[in-house]
Scaffold this motif. Structure first.
Motif, PDB file in Angstrom:
ATOM      1  N   SER A 242      -4.325   8.425  -5.216  1.00  0.00           N
ATOM      2  CA  SER A 242      -4.720   7.547  -3.921  1.00  0.00           C
ATOM      3  C   SER A 242      -5.934   6.589  -4.801  1.00  0.00           C
ATOM      4  N   ALA A 243      -6.169   6.857  -6.030  1.00  0.00           N
ATOM      5  CA  ALA A 243      -7.359   5.834  -6.531  1.00  0.00           C
ATOM      6  C   ALA A 243      -6.851   4.389  -6.424  1.00  0.00           C
ATOM      7  N   THR A 244      -5.716   4.117  -6.828  1.00  0.00           N
ATOM      8  CA  THR A 244      -5.151   2.578  -7.027  1.00  0.00           C
ATOM      9  C   THR A 244      -5.032   2.333  -5.481  1.00  0.00           C
ATOM     10  N   GLN A 245      -4.395   3.156  -4.875  1.00  0.00           N
ATOM     11  CA  GLN A 245      -4.215   2.573  -3.267  1.00  0.00           C
ATOM     12  C   GLN A 245      -5.628   2.237  -2.767  1.00  0.00           C
ATOM     13  N   LEU A 246      -6.730   3.216  -2.910  1.00  0.00           N
ATOM     14  CA  LEU A 246      -7.938   2.880  -2.305  1.00  0.00           C
ATOM     15  C   LEU A 246      -8.489   1.610  -2.900  1.00  0.00           C
TER      16      LEU A 246
ATOM     17  N   LEU B 196       0.723  -1.261   0.103  1.00  0.00           N
ATOM     18  CA  LEU B 196      -0.077   0.101   0.041  1.00  0.00           C
ATOM     19  C   LEU B 196       0.920   1.450   0.013  1.00  0.00           C
ATOM     20  N   PHE B 197       1.841   1.356   0.866  1.00  0.00           N
ATOM     21  CA  PHE B 197       3.010   2.368   0.557  1.00  0.00           C
ATOM     22  C   PHE B 197       3.450   2.633  -0.544  1.00  0.00           C
ATOM     23  N   GLU B 198       3.660   1.579  -1.348  1.00  0.00           N
ATOM     24  CA  GLU B 198       4.457   1.753  -2.666  1.00  0.00           C
ATOM     25  C   GLU B 198       3.465   2.264  -3.733  1.00  0.00           C
ATOM     26  N   LEU B 199       2.072   1.759  -3.304  1.00  0.00           N
ATOM     27  CA  LEU B 199       1.175   2.225  -4.173  1.00  0.00           C
ATOM     28  C   LEU B 199       0.906   3.858  -4.115  1.00  0.00           C
ATOM     29  N   TYR B 200       1.066   4.168  -3.021  1.00  0.00           N
ATOM     30  CA  TYR B 200       0.827   5.462  -2.540  1.00  0.00           C
ATOM     31  C   TYR B 200       1.816   6.414  -2.854  1.00  0.00           C
ATOM     32  N   ASP B 201       3.070   6.017  -3.111  1.00  0.00           N
ATOM     33  CA  ASP B 201       4.195   6.601  -3.504  1.00  0.00           C
ATOM     34  C   ASP B 201       4.015   6.904  -4.892  1.00  0.00           C
ATOM     35  N   VAL B 202       3.713   5.728  -5.679  1.00  0.00           N
ATOM     36  CA  VAL B 202       3.456   5.982  -7.286  1.00  0.00           C
ATOM     37  C   VAL B 202       2.341   6.720  -7.637  1.00  0.00           C
ATOM     38  N   ASP B 203       1.120   6.576  -6.962  1.00  0.00           N
ATOM     39  CA  ASP B 203      -0.129   7.141  -7.313  1.00  0.00           C
ATOM     40  C   ASP B 203      -0.633   8.118  -6.176  1.00  0.00           C
TER      41      ASP B 203
END
Length: 133
Positions: free
Chosen positions: A83-87, A73-80
Motif C-alpha cells: 500500500s505504499a504506492t497507493q497511500l 487506486l484499486f489498480e495500485l492496491y492490486d499491484v502493491d
C-alpha cells in the motif's frame, strides 16, 4: 425478499439495500471494472471484496473523487499490497481535491461579495426612489 447467498456472499439486491443505491448503479460499477462478481447462471454473486470496493466507491464519490481515480487506486492496491504506492497516490489525490475545493470556496466567497454589493445597490436605489416620492 432476497437472502444472502452465504455469510460472505451477497446478491445484487442485498448490496443495493445495504448501500441504498440502485442495482443499475452496481451493474454500472461492474461495467467500469471496479467490482467483479462471480456468476452462477444469470445470478451475480458478490464477495466481501466486492462489498468493500462498493463501499469505497461510494465514499470516494461522496468526497468528490471520480470513478477513474477510484479505479486507479484499486489498480495500485492490486499491484502493491504493501500500500505504499497507493497511500502516496491517495495523498496526492487528497491534496489536489483540497486545492480544488479551496479554489471553489474562494470563487463562491467572491460571488457572495458581488451579490451583497448588488443587493446593497438595489436597496439604496429603492430607498432613494421612495424618498423622492
Amino acid at each position: 425478499m432476497t437472502k444472502k447467498i452465504s455469510s460472505l456472499s451477497y446478491s445484487i439486491s442485498d448490496l443495493s439495500k445495504e448501500f441504498d443505491i440502485t442495482t443499475r448503479s452496481i451493474r454500472f460499477y461492474e461495467d467500469q471494472g471496479l467490482i467483479a462478481p462471480s456468476r452462477k447462471g444469470q445470478t451475480r454473486i458478490y464477495n466481501q471484496r466486492d462489498r468493500v470496493r462498493l463501499k469505497l466507491i461510494l465514499r470516494g464519490k461522496r468526497l468528490g473523487f471520480s470513478l477513474a481515480e477510484t479505479g486507479r487506486l484499486f489498480e495500485l492496491y492490486d499491484v502493491d499490497k504493501t500500500s505504499a504506492t497507493q497511500l502516496n497516490s491517495i495523498m496526492s489525490l487528497i491534496s489536489d481535491k483540497k486545492s480544488d475545493l479551496k479554489q471553489q470556496l474562494d470563487d463562491i466567497n467572491a460571488v457572495l461579495i458581488e451579490l451583497d454589493d448588488l443587493e446593497n445597490n438595489c436597496k439604496d436605489i429603492l430607498s432613494s426612489l421612495e424618498n423622492n416620492k
